[in-house]
Design a protein around this motif. Structure first.
Motif, PDB file in Angstrom:
ATOM      1  N   GLY A 102      -6.369  -1.679   5.144  1.00 32.75           N
ATOM      2  CA  GLY A 102      -6.819  -2.607   4.114  1.00 32.75           C
ATOM      3  C   GLY A 102      -6.039  -2.524   2.819  1.00 32.75           C
ATOM      4  O   GLY A 102      -6.562  -2.834   1.749  1.00 32.75           O
ATOM      5  N   THR A 103      -4.767  -2.172   2.906  1.00 37.55           N
ATOM      6  CA  THR A 103      -3.923  -2.101   1.709  1.00 37.55           C
ATOM      7  C   THR A 103      -2.905  -3.232   1.648  1.00 37.55           C
ATOM      8  O   THR A 103      -2.257  -3.429   0.619  1.00 37.55           O
ATOM      9  CB  THR A 103      -3.165  -0.767   1.642  1.00 37.55           C
ATOM     10  OG1 THR A 103      -2.290  -0.654   2.777  1.00 37.55           O
ATOM     11  CG2 THR A 103      -4.139   0.410   1.629  1.00 37.55           C
ATOM     12  N   LEU A 104      -2.750  -3.974   2.745  1.00 39.25           N
ATOM     13  CA  LEU A 104      -1.770  -5.052   2.838  1.00 39.25           C
ATOM     14  C   LEU A 104      -2.425  -6.265   3.474  1.00 39.25           C
ATOM     15  O   LEU A 104      -3.315  -6.132   4.318  1.00 39.25           O
ATOM     16  CB  LEU A 104      -0.568  -4.624   3.683  1.00 39.25           C
ATOM     17  CG  LEU A 104       0.225  -3.411   3.196  1.00 39.25           C
ATOM     18  CD1 LEU A 104       1.159  -2.916   4.291  1.00 39.25           C
ATOM     19  CD2 LEU A 104       1.009  -3.754   1.942  1.00 39.25           C
ATOM     20  N   PHE A 105      -1.942  -7.450   3.098  1.00 35.17           N
ATOM     21  CA  PHE A 105      -2.496  -8.691   3.658  1.00 35.17           C
ATOM     22  C   PHE A 105      -1.399  -9.510   4.300  1.00 35.17           C
ATOM     23  O   PHE A 105      -0.306  -9.670   3.742  1.00 35.17           O
ATOM     24  CB  PHE A 105      -3.182  -9.524   2.580  1.00 35.17           C
ATOM     25  CG  PHE A 105      -3.805 -10.785   3.119  1.00 35.17           C
ATOM     26  CD1 PHE A 105      -5.092 -10.766   3.625  1.00 35.17           C
ATOM     27  CD2 PHE A 105      -3.098 -11.983   3.157  1.00 35.17           C
ATOM     28  CE1 PHE A 105      -5.677 -11.912   4.155  1.00 35.17           C
ATOM     29  CE2 PHE A 105      -3.663 -13.132   3.687  1.00 35.17           C
ATOM     30  CZ  PHE A 105      -4.968 -13.096   4.184  1.00 35.17           C
ATOM     31  N   LEU A 106      -1.715 -10.043   5.483  1.00 30.86           N
ATOM     32  CA  LEU A 106      -0.909 -11.072   6.127  1.00 30.86           C
ATOM     33  C   LEU A 106      -1.857 -12.157   6.630  1.00 30.86           C
ATOM     34  O   LEU A 106      -2.957 -11.849   7.095  1.00 30.86           O
ATOM     35  CB  LEU A 106      -0.126 -10.497   7.315  1.00 30.86           C
ATOM     36  CG  LEU A 106       1.064  -9.590   7.038  1.00 30.86           C
ATOM     37  CD1 LEU A 106       1.603  -9.032   8.360  1.00 30.86           C
ATOM     38  CD2 LEU A 106       2.173 -10.337   6.305  1.00 30.86           C
ATOM     39  N   PRO A 107      -1.453 -13.420   6.579  1.00 30.72           N
ATOM     40  CA  PRO A 107      -2.317 -14.514   7.047  1.00 30.72           C
ATOM     41  C   PRO A 107      -2.254 -14.646   8.565  1.00 30.72           C
ATOM     42  O   PRO A 107      -1.666 -15.579   9.105  1.00 30.72           O
ATOM     43  CB  PRO A 107      -1.726 -15.732   6.343  1.00 30.72           C
ATOM     44  CG  PRO A 107      -0.268 -15.407   6.219  1.00 30.72           C
ATOM     45  CD  PRO A 107      -0.199 -13.925   5.982  1.00 30.72           C
TER      46      PRO A 107
END
Length: 230
Positions: A102-107
């Motif tokens: 939960g430290t990085l986001f990708l769609p």
């Protein structure tokens, strides 16, 4: 996308425990938890580069008993190839679980976002980790990413509990996210031996019942032991 291993097994953790699944384990991580049970994807990353087509073909061969894919790591959200990979899996009818810190986001396309927030106790000592001590501590908690993940996806929050004092930190963590459903908060004992996990369950399971959380045993350790490909 660098892959450490790709195999079929039963999901051993979380809300889908017991589900036959194909596991795609990415190699590489932006954190260095001292208790990491897959150091071959973090502290000493191993693996080879796989194309999206190669991953899909292997998953298709292994997915005869069910179309559940678990994309894990390491930290799979490090890889932009996750976007086309999940698009293709989704189009082929796979149920997709992504296991992330939960430290990085990708769609990405995802049916269950399995988020494992890292508490303060996960930070390695400076003697062991060198520059990773400060880097891990600086990176491990990204509230904006957490809010987006739990806002955009069906989710579970899976906290690793090393000792009873961690329980207070979970409660403090949750005050930042008042919309989180308590039945989506999973508390899992830290350890890679069945005896250690069972001992932790004696204080952790009753606490979960009292608080409305979900106790999350590591069933794959009970079933197979701590080894790869499980």
């Amino acid at each position: 996308m660098r892959i450490a291993e790709l195999y079929s097994s039963l999901q051993g953790e979380g809300l889908l425990t017991g589900t036959p699944s194909v596991f795609v384990r990415a190699s590489g991580c932006n954190l260095r938890c001292w208790f990491c049970d897959t150091p071959y994807t973090s502290w000493e990353p191993e693996g080879e580069d796989w194309s999206v087509e190669e991953i899909l073909a292997a998953a298709d061969r292994l997915g005869e008993t069910g179309r559940h894919a678990v994309i894990t790591g390491g930290e799979p959200m490090l890889f932009a190839e996750m976007i086309p990979l999940c698009d293709r899996l989704h189009a082929q009818g796979w149920h997709i679980t992504i296991e992330t810190a939960g430290t990085l986001f990708l769609p990405v396309e995802c049916d269950l976002m399995s988020i494992s927030p890292k508490l303060a106790g996960s930070t390695p000592t400076q003697d062991r980790a060198g520059k990773w001590h400060a880097r891990h501590e600086r990176t491990r908690h990204q509230p904006d990413v957490i809010r987006r993940l739990i806002g955009d996806y069906d989710y579970q929050l899976k906290f690793v509990m090393d000792q009873p004092s961690d329980l207070e930190e979970v409660q403090a963590w949750l005050t930042e996210f008042p919309k989180v459903r308590r039945d989506r908060v999973l508390l899992m004992p830290q350890g890679i031996e069945a005896g250690t996990l069972a001992a932790a369950g004696t204080w952790l399971a009753p606490y979960c019942r009292e608080q409305g959380f979900v106790f999350c045993p590591r069933k794959h350790i009970e079933w197979y032991g701590a080894k790869r490909g499980t």
